[in-house]
Design a protein around this motif. Structure first.
Motif, mmCIF file in Angstrom:
data_model
loop_
_atom_site.group_PDB
_atom_site.id
_atom_site.type_symbol
_atom_site.label_atom_id
_atom_site.label_comp_id
_atom_site.label_asym_id
_atom_site.label_seq_id
_atom_site.Cartn_x
_atom_site.Cartn_y
_atom_site.Cartn_z
ATOM 1 N N ALA A 1 10.207 -2.207 8.125
ATOM 2 C CA ALA A 1 9.604 -1.463 6.955
ATOM 3 C C ALA A 1 10.615 -0.360 6.594
ATOM 4 N N LEU B 1 11.789 -0.256 2.819
ATOM 5 C CA LEU B 1 11.350 0.635 2.135
ATOM 6 C C LEU B 1 12.254 2.115 1.962
ATOM 7 N N MET C 1 6.634 -7.750 6.147
ATOM 8 C CA MET C 1 5.984 -6.937 5.201
ATOM 9 C C MET C 1 4.707 -7.085 4.783
ATOM 10 N N HIS C 2 4.367 -8.429 4.614
ATOM 11 C CA HIS C 2 2.979 -8.740 4.394
ATOM 12 C C HIS C 2 1.991 -8.134 5.555
ATOM 13 N N LEU D 1 2.349 -5.759 7.367
ATOM 14 C CA LEU D 1 2.543 -4.125 7.025
ATOM 15 C C LEU D 1 1.576 -3.718 6.255
ATOM 16 N N ARG D 2 1.520 -4.609 5.006
ATOM 17 C CA ARG D 2 0.708 -4.013 3.733
ATOM 18 C C ARG D 2 -0.849 -4.252 4.305
ATOM 19 N N LYS D 3 -0.973 -5.410 5.132
ATOM 20 C CA LYS D 3 -2.289 -5.854 5.609
ATOM 21 C C LYS D 3 -2.804 -4.848 6.739
ATOM 22 N N LEU E 1 -1.868 -1.516 7.025
ATOM 23 C CA LEU E 1 -2.008 -0.294 6.429
ATOM 24 C C LEU E 1 -3.340 -0.345 5.561
ATOM 25 N N LYS E 2 -3.457 -1.334 4.899
ATOM 26 C CA LYS E 2 -4.965 -1.546 4.055
ATOM 27 C C LYS E 2 -6.093 -1.497 4.995
#
Length: 156
Positions: free
Chosen positions: A113, A117, A141-142, A144-146, A148-149
């Motif tokens: 990340a 980022l 990264m997928h 990470l997004r998952k 964080l959501k």
């Protein structure tokens, strides 16, 4: 000449990993001292900056290993208090949440990340720096997004 050209980038990346100016300066200085010896290991298969990022990442990992037990690499990721003074309370709260959340993630995802980022490297460049496949970077990264959501949903 190489140090003059690349020192700022070395310091910025080290700062993003270690979180304090003093520690980042120490890591950057260690890299600069060792760089002359390591130049022989540079192969022109990759860009010089990619090779240098790998050295910085490895130096930061070494720094983290030397830290006292129980401390995480990015426990002091950024000086949140300085951000709070300069930004409005809502922005500081959001940044505080991001830093705390990054601290809950695995080292692999956190390193990825930071490089994607904060350093704005491509997935291919990050893969070269970390020595993993580009698909691994995309997966991280997928994840990470998952995560964080999921964390944001849990806090609502």
């Amino acid at each position: 000449m190489l140090l003059e050209r690349h020192y700022d980038g070395i310091f910025r990346l080290a700062y993003r990993f270690v979180g304090t100016r003093a520690d980042a300066e120490d890591v950057a200085q260690d890299i600069c001292v060792a760089l002359a010896d390591r130049l022989g290991s540079f192969r022109s298969e990759a860009r010089f900056s990619t090779w240098l990022y790998r050295i910085v990442v490895n130096a930061c990992r070494d720094w983290a290993r030397r830290r006292a037990a129980g401390q995480r690499v990015l426990a002091n990721f950024a000086d949140v208090d300085a951000l709070r003074r300069g930004a409005d309370a809502d922005r500081a709260s959001q940044l505080d949440w991001v830093w705390k959340t990054l601290g809950c993630l695995s080292d692999d995802i956190r390193e990825t990340a930071v490089l994607v980022l904060a350093q704005q490297l491509s997935h291919a460049e990050v893969a070269a720096v970390l020595g993993v496949k580009e698909s691994t970077v995309s997966w991280r990264m997928h994840e990470l997004r998952k995560r964080l959501k999921q964390m944001a949903d849990e806090e609502r």
